[in-house]
Design a protein around this motif. Structure first.
Motif, PDB file in Angstrom:
ATOM      1  N   ALA A 110       0.859  -1.193   0.000  1.00  0.00           N
ATOM      2  CA  ALA A 110       0.000   0.000   0.000  1.00  0.00           C
ATOM      3  C   ALA A 110       0.891   1.237   0.000  1.00  0.00           C
ATOM      4  CB  ALA A 110      -0.912   0.001   1.215  1.00  0.00           C
ATOM      5  N   ASP A 111       0.327   2.356  -0.421  1.00  0.00           N
ATOM      6  CA  ASP A 111       1.083   3.615  -0.369  1.00  0.00           C
ATOM      7  C   ASP A 111       1.334   4.054   1.061  1.00  0.00           C
ATOM      8  OD1 ASP A 111       1.370   4.608  -3.227  1.00  0.00           O
ATOM      9  OD2 ASP A 111      -0.776   4.179  -3.152  1.00  0.00           O
ATOM     10  N   ALA A 112       0.409   3.715   1.952  1.00  0.00           N
ATOM     11  CA  ALA A 112       0.535   4.094   3.362  1.00  0.00           C
ATOM     12  C   ALA A 112      -0.375   3.205   4.190  1.00  0.00           C
ATOM     13  CB  ALA A 112       0.167   5.562   3.564  1.00  0.00           C
ATOM     14  N   THR A 113      -0.123   3.153   5.485  1.00  0.00           N
ATOM     15  CA  THR A 113      -0.964   2.407   6.427  1.00  0.00           C
ATOM     16  C   THR A 113      -1.275   3.314   7.610  1.00  0.00           C
ATOM     17  OG1 THR A 113       0.096   0.319   5.809  1.00  0.00           O
ATOM     18  CG2 THR A 113      -1.144   0.352   7.879  1.00  0.00           C
ATOM     19  N   PHE A 114      -2.551   3.471   7.919  1.00  0.00           N
ATOM     20  CA  PHE A 114      -2.982   4.200   9.114  1.00  0.00           C
ATOM     21  C   PHE A 114      -3.573   3.157  10.058  1.00  0.00           C
ATOM     22  CE2 PHE A 114      -3.955   8.473   6.786  1.00  0.00           C
ATOM     23  CZ  PHE A 114      -2.599   8.631   6.551  1.00  0.00           C
ATOM     24  N   ALA A 115      -2.918   2.939  11.192  1.00  0.00           N
ATOM     25  CA  ALA A 115      -3.325   1.805  12.025  1.00  0.00           C
ATOM     26  C   ALA A 115      -2.925   1.983  13.481  1.00  0.00           C
ATOM     27  CB  ALA A 115      -2.691   0.520  11.489  1.00  0.00           C
ATOM     28  N   THR A 116      -3.573   1.209  14.307  1.00  0.00           N
ATOM     29  CA  THR A 116      -3.121   0.962  15.667  1.00  0.00           C
ATOM     30  C   THR A 116      -1.802   0.191  15.598  1.00  0.00           C
ATOM     31  OG1 THR A 116      -5.445   0.663  16.270  1.00  0.00           O
ATOM     32  CG2 THR A 116      -3.787  -0.115  17.855  1.00  0.00           C
ATOM     33  N   ASP A 117      -0.937   0.397  16.574  1.00  0.00           N
ATOM     34  CA  ASP A 117       0.228  -0.484  16.716  1.00  0.00           C
ATOM     35  C   ASP A 117      -0.313  -1.789  17.302  1.00  0.00           C
ATOM     36  OD1 ASP A 117       2.509  -1.871  17.464  1.00  0.00           O
ATOM     37  OD2 ASP A 117       3.613  -0.055  17.987  1.00  0.00           O
ATOM     38  N   ASN A 118      -0.716  -2.710  16.423  1.00  0.00           N
ATOM     39  CA  ASN A 118      -1.401  -3.926  16.863  1.00  0.00           C
ATOM     40  C   ASN A 118      -0.502  -4.849  17.672  1.00  0.00           C
ATOM     41  OD1 ASN A 118      -4.286  -4.053  15.895  1.00  0.00           O
ATOM     42  ND2 ASN A 118      -3.272  -3.465  13.997  1.00  0.00           N
ATOM     43  N   LEU A 119       0.810  -4.817  17.401  1.00  0.00           N
ATOM     44  CA  LEU A 119       1.727  -5.610  18.215  1.00  0.00           C
ATOM     45  C   LEU A 119       1.737  -5.071  19.647  1.00  0.00           C
ATOM     46  CD1 LEU A 119       3.824  -7.971  17.946  1.00  0.00           C
ATOM     47  CD2 LEU A 119       5.576  -6.188  17.832  1.00  0.00           C
ATOM     48  N   LEU A 120       1.773  -3.758  19.792  1.00  0.00           N
ATOM     49  CA  LEU A 120       1.730  -3.143  21.119  1.00  0.00           C
ATOM     50  C   LEU A 120       0.392  -3.410  21.803  1.00  0.00           C
ATOM     51  CD1 LEU A 120       2.857  -1.341  23.361  1.00  0.00           C
ATOM     52  CD2 LEU A 120       2.081   0.654  22.038  1.00  0.00           C
ATOM     53  N   ALA A 121      -0.704  -3.362  21.036  1.00  0.00           N
ATOM     54  CA  ALA A 121      -2.026  -3.647  21.600  1.00  0.00           C
ATOM     55  C   ALA A 121      -2.052  -5.040  22.215  1.00  0.00           C
ATOM     56  CB  ALA A 121      -3.096  -3.524  20.516  1.00  0.00           C
ATOM     57  N   GLY A 122      -1.452  -6.003  21.495  1.00  0.00           N
ATOM     58  CA  GLY A 122      -1.369  -7.362  22.023  1.00  0.00           C
ATOM     59  C   GLY A 122      -0.467  -7.460  23.235  1.00  0.00           C
ATOM     60  N   PRO A 152      -4.450 -12.941   8.659  1.00  0.00           N
ATOM     61  CA  PRO A 152      -4.126 -11.576   8.250  1.00  0.00           C
ATOM     62  C   PRO A 152      -3.207 -10.912   9.273  1.00  0.00           C
ATOM     63  CG  PRO A 152      -6.383 -11.714   9.039  1.00  0.00           C
ATOM     64  CD  PRO A 152      -5.884 -13.114   8.917  1.00  0.00           C
ATOM     65  N   SER A 153      -2.484  -9.907   8.835  1.00  0.00           N
ATOM     66  CA  SER A 153      -1.441  -9.303   9.670  1.00  0.00           C
ATOM     67  C   SER A 153      -1.957  -8.827  11.018  1.00  0.00           C
ATOM     68  CB  SER A 153      -0.778  -8.148   8.922  1.00  0.00           C
ATOM     69  OG  SER A 153      -1.746  -7.194   8.504  1.00  0.00           O
ATOM     70  N   VAL A 154      -3.154  -8.253  11.044  1.00  0.00           N
ATOM     71  CA  VAL A 154      -3.693  -7.760  12.319  1.00  0.00           C
ATOM     72  C   VAL A 154      -3.867  -8.909  13.310  1.00  0.00           C
ATOM     73  CG1 VAL A 154      -6.118  -7.935  11.578  1.00  0.00           C
ATOM     74  CG2 VAL A 154      -5.481  -6.293  13.344  1.00  0.00           C
ATOM     75  N   ASP A 155      -4.245 -10.069  12.813  1.00  0.00           N
ATOM     76  CA  ASP A 155      -4.443 -11.269  13.622  1.00  0.00           C
ATOM     77  C   ASP A 155      -3.109 -11.728  14.218  1.00  0.00           C
ATOM     78  OD1 ASP A 155      -5.943 -13.363  14.677  1.00  0.00           O
ATOM     79  OD2 ASP A 155      -6.135 -14.452  12.791  1.00  0.00           O
ATOM     80  N   VAL A 156      -2.105 -11.809  13.344  1.00  0.00           N
ATOM     81  CA  VAL A 156      -0.775 -12.258  13.776  1.00  0.00           C
ATOM     82  C   VAL A 156      -0.177 -11.288  14.795  1.00  0.00           C
ATOM     83  CG1 VAL A 156       1.582 -12.748  13.011  1.00  0.00           C
ATOM     84  CG2 VAL A 156      -0.361 -13.459  11.596  1.00  0.00           C
ATOM     85  N   LEU A 157      -0.270  -9.999  14.518  1.00  0.00           N
ATOM     86  CA  LEU A 157       0.338  -8.996  15.394  1.00  0.00           C
ATOM     87  C   LEU A 157      -0.272  -9.029  16.796  1.00  0.00           C
ATOM     88  CD1 LEU A 157       0.561  -6.085  12.803  1.00  0.00           C
ATOM     89  CD2 LEU A 157       2.515  -7.188  13.926  1.00  0.00           C
ATOM     90  N   ARG A 158      -1.589  -9.107  16.888  1.00  0.00           N
ATOM     91  CA  ARG A 158      -2.239  -9.122  18.214  1.00  0.00           C
ATOM     92  C   ARG A 158      -1.939 -10.418  18.964  1.00  0.00           C
ATOM     93  NH1 ARG A 158      -8.222  -6.498  16.765  1.00  0.00           N
ATOM     94  NH2 ARG A 158      -7.379  -4.597  15.823  1.00  0.00           N
ATOM     95  N   ASP A 159      -2.040 -11.527  18.247  1.00  0.00           N
ATOM     96  CA  ASP A 159      -1.786 -12.846  18.831  1.00  0.00           C
ATOM     97  C   ASP A 159      -0.352 -12.939  19.357  1.00  0.00           C
ATOM     98  OD1 ASP A 159      -0.683 -15.694  18.521  1.00  0.00           O
ATOM     99  OD2 ASP A 159      -2.825 -16.089  18.272  1.00  0.00           O
ATOM    100  N   GLN A 160       0.622 -12.601  18.506  1.00  0.00           N
ATOM    101  CA  GLN A 160       2.027 -12.720  18.887  1.00  0.00           C
ATOM    102  C   GLN A 160       2.403 -11.654  19.917  1.00  0.00           C
ATOM    103  OE1 GLN A 160       4.098 -15.473  16.903  1.00  0.00           O
ATOM    104  NE2 GLN A 160       1.962 -15.836  17.417  1.00  0.00           N
ATOM    105  N   GLY A 161       1.786 -10.483  19.813  1.00  0.00           N
ATOM    106  CA  GLY A 161       2.017  -9.443  20.817  1.00  0.00           C
ATOM    107  C   GLY A 161       1.582  -9.893  22.200  1.00  0.00           C
TER     108      GLY A 161
END
Length: 325
Positions: A110-122, A152-161
């Motif tokens: 993508a040109d950019a991503t606007f998101a929560t730091d999902n790893l930190l959230a986890g 999907p990346s959000v799933d992996v980031l929260r789970d592993q976080g």
């Protein structure tokens, strides 16, 4: 008439593509995008998958956006790797593509991503759960209620976080399910909704009914898990943690259904995304990531009325004031 035609031709159009149009998180995202589009004079079209994981509908939506001559697309992708060829087609056609909430794989697809730091959230909910359990954390029985089989990346980031925060060796941090910590009872998928959460919880209880910690991908899944636990009288045995921080979810924390949740801000994500598309249309400038990160960080806060030492949090009252702003 000539001026009017020119005005219509110069109008900026944008597309919002979410995973579903029923999950409160994406309802709020649409609300933020719609309000900002109206403010800036941007024509916004909204699309969504039938369920979380419905990538085919998202691919069709991208095709429609290209055909309609949109200037940009905001997308919360269901299949973060599988959608990449369609995203490339849109970018090759001159559209700005911004991933919302869920980074693509790779993130620079993508040109950019606007998101929560999902790893930190986890990590925050993992640290909170471990600290809340204290000495019992070393003998915990943990279940993971994840999103979809495609990981999907959000799933992996929260789970592993969560695992990092709890003190579990993640092995490959880009993959769910390769860990060998004996405290892990198992993983199941929920499609991010209550029914999925309930079924997944029932499946994990069949593996081991002594489970006492549950990580959930989001709050609808957490509520479903609680319903399954309550049905067999085990709701007081299990500590449930989650991510989203929507108003219904924060109320679930208030009611004791969820112990703690990491709050994110989808309305802001989507509003910033519309602003970026308008700026791109006007100037050609693309948004830049937060310094030191490969995405623009829209913030996260742990919400709980049972704070623990060493883990920064806000209380439920504050969480309700801020929910999904």
């Amino acid at each position: 008439m000539i001026a009017s035609a020119a005005s219509a031709q110069d109008a900026v159009s944008a597309c919002l593509i979410t995973k579903t149009d029923t999950n409160p998180f994406f309802v709020k995202m649409k609300e933020g995008a719609t309000a900002k589009a109206k403010e800036l004079g941007v024509t916004l079209k909204s699309y969504a998958g039938k369920i979380d994981g419905d990538s085919e509908s998202q691919v069709a939506a991208i095709e429609s956006c290209i055909a309609d001559g949109a200037k940009g697309i905001l997308i919360a992708a269901s299949d973060t790797a599988g959608i990449v060829p369609s995203v490339k087609k849109a970018r090759d056609a001159g559209l700005l593509v911004i991933a919302l909430d869920t980074p693509l794989q790779p993130v620079d697809a993508a040109d950019a991503t606007f998101a929560t730091d999902n790893l930190l959230a986890g990590k925050l909910i993992g640290q909170w759960a471990a600290a809340t359990m204290g000495d019992k954390a070393k003998d915990a029985k943990i279940g993971f209620l994840d999103l979809t089989p495609s990981q999907p990346s959000v799933d992996v980031l929260r789970d592993q976080g969560f695992m990092m925060g709890f003190g579990i060796d993640t092995k490959d941090p880009n993959k769910i399910g390769d860990e060998d910590d004996p405290r892990i009872v198992g993983h199941d998928v929920t499609n991010g909704n209550e029914e999925g959460g309930r079924k997944a919880m029932e499946n994990l209880l069949q593996k081991d009914n002594s489970i006492n910690v549950i990580h959930t991908i989001n709050e609808p899944a957490a509520v479903g898990a609680y319903q399954a636990l309550k049905a067999v009288g085990l709701e007081s045995q299990v500590l449930i943690v989650s991510v989203d921080g929507g108003c219904p979810g924060v109320k679930s924390v208030q009611e004791g259904v969820i112990g703690a949740t990491s709050q994110q801000y989808p309305l802001q994500m989507a509003a910033l995304g519309v602003e970026a598309i308008k700026k791109f249309a006007d100037t050609g400038e693309k948004p830049k990531p937060t310094e030191g990160k490969d995405f623009f960080d829209t913030g996260v806060a742990l919400v709980t009325d049972k704070p623990v030492q060493g883990v920064e949090s806000i209380d439920v009252k504050t969480g309700l004031d801020k929910c999904w702003g």
